[in-house]
Design a protein around this motif. Structure first.
Motif, PDB file in Angstrom:
ATOM      1  N   VAL A   8      12.741  51.584  28.596  1.00  0.00           N
ATOM      2  CA  VAL A   8      13.814  50.733  28.090  1.00  0.00           C
ATOM      3  C   VAL A   8      15.124  51.310  28.608  1.00  0.00           C
ATOM      4  O   VAL A   8      15.364  52.518  28.528  1.00  0.00           O
ATOM      5  N   ILE A  10      19.173  51.282  28.408  1.00  0.00           N
ATOM      6  CA  ILE A  10      20.328  50.870  27.605  1.00  0.00           C
ATOM      7  C   ILE A  10      21.607  51.113  28.391  1.00  0.00           C
ATOM      8  O   ILE A  10      21.674  51.996  29.243  1.00  0.00           O
ATOM      9  N   LEU A  76      19.496  44.291  21.505  1.00  0.00           N
ATOM     10  CA  LEU A  76      18.828  45.538  21.115  1.00  0.00           C
ATOM     11  C   LEU A  76      19.003  45.747  19.622  1.00  0.00           C
ATOM     12  O   LEU A  76      20.106  46.018  19.143  1.00  0.00           O
ATOM     13  N   ILE A 120      24.594  51.516  19.046  1.00  0.00           N
ATOM     14  CA  ILE A 120      23.190  51.098  18.905  1.00  0.00           C
ATOM     15  C   ILE A 120      22.609  51.734  17.659  1.00  0.00           C
ATOM     16  O   ILE A 120      22.713  52.935  17.492  1.00  0.00           O
TER      17      ILE A 120
ATOM     18  N   VAL B   8      10.877  50.323  20.749  1.00  0.00           N
ATOM     19  CA  VAL B   8      12.160  49.657  20.943  1.00  0.00           C
ATOM     20  C   VAL B   8      12.053  48.299  20.259  1.00  0.00           C
ATOM     21  O   VAL B   8      11.077  47.563  20.454  1.00  0.00           O
ATOM     22  N   ILE B  10      13.719  44.641  19.687  1.00  0.00           N
ATOM     23  CA  ILE B  10      14.692  43.679  20.209  1.00  0.00           C
ATOM     24  C   ILE B  10      14.836  42.521  19.223  1.00  0.00           C
ATOM     25  O   ILE B  10      13.908  42.198  18.495  1.00  0.00           O
ATOM     26  N   LEU B  76      21.421  46.432  25.513  1.00  0.00           N
ATOM     27  CA  LEU B  76      20.111  46.472  26.174  1.00  0.00           C
ATOM     28  C   LEU B  76      20.259  46.037  27.627  1.00  0.00           C
ATOM     29  O   LEU B  76      20.530  44.884  27.922  1.00  0.00           O
ATOM     30  N   ASP B  77      20.093  46.984  28.528  1.00  0.00           N
ATOM     31  CA  ASP B  77      20.246  46.692  29.951  1.00  0.00           C
ATOM     32  C   ASP B  77      18.979  46.038  30.506  1.00  0.00           C
ATOM     33  O   ASP B  77      19.052  45.027  31.194  1.00  0.00           O
ATOM     34  N   LEU B  79      14.248  46.036  30.138  1.00  0.00           N
ATOM     35  CA  LEU B  79      12.937  46.582  29.763  1.00  0.00           C
ATOM     36  C   LEU B  79      12.140  46.625  31.059  1.00  0.00           C
ATOM     37  O   LEU B  79      12.183  45.669  31.844  1.00  0.00           O
ATOM     38  N   ILE B 120      17.364  38.525  27.827  1.00  0.00           N
ATOM     39  CA  ILE B 120      17.244  39.957  28.161  1.00  0.00           C
ATOM     40  C   ILE B 120      16.691  40.079  29.569  1.00  0.00           C
ATOM     41  O   ILE B 120      15.656  39.489  29.864  1.00  0.00           O
TER      42      ILE B 120
END
Lengths: 120, 120
Positions: A8, A10, A76, A120, B8, B10, B76-77, B79, B120
């Motif tokens: 993951v 971020i 997130l 976060i 994680v 979401i 969240l960049d 997954l 995402i």
């Protein structure tokens, strides 16, 4: 398709502060880092207890084509870390400047929420 | 503190659509699900290849105290899912209505980006 969920990523506002939070407070280990010229981005890959799954911290310079002003958003929801002693863990987090912001209990489980340096 | 990074979570706009994306396209398995009365939230836990690490889909009803209008944000960049055949994988994603939106190469690695039903 057959897939393996491995990472993951971020977005972080600032790399050193986030690295400190995840390595010093949460005891993760840096297993990789690098810069991508084409994105003007920098990444740091972290893991805990050699599970193979990694947390990637992604930082983009202001002149990166991927740079946007950081908005937390809702995508997130949370990252979960198991600990042996929850009371001790959140006391330690509090002393490091990351106080508990929420708490839940369900059956024999307990969750304590703290905010990382990115909200976060 | 000693920690183990396990999940994680979401936020999803809609559970059935997200479950379809992660189970049918990405072949993850549902390993748990439940509702929390106190949060009016519903969660579905997914895993791939029994790595132990889970993806949790979190959905909050509109009357939940945790409900907020969904904004994607930057926290969240991405997954990451490893696949054996990347070309085949993104063709399959495209046919399912999730076209490639970006691509990167570095050394012997290649990344293809698609958007999940939550952006995402």
């Amino acid at each position: 398709m057959k897939t393996k969920f491995v990472t993951v990523g971020i977005r972080v506002k600032d790399l050193p502060t986030s690295i400190r939070f995840y390595t010093q407070l949460l005891n993760m280990k840096i297993v990789g880092r690098g810069k991508l010229k084409e994105t003007r981005g920098e990444w740091v890959e972290l893991t805990s207890e050699n599970t193979g799954f990694t947390l990637e911290l992604n930082y983009y310079e202001k002149n990166s084509p991927y740079y946007v002003e950081y908005q937390l958003g809702e995508a997130l929801d949370h990252l979960t870390f198991k600990v042996d002693d929850l009371d001790k863990a959140f006391e330690e987090a509090k002393l490091s400047g990351y106080p508990m912001i929420d708490e839940h209990k369900s059956g024999t489980s307990r969750w304590v929420y703290v905010e990382d340096p990115n909200g976060i």
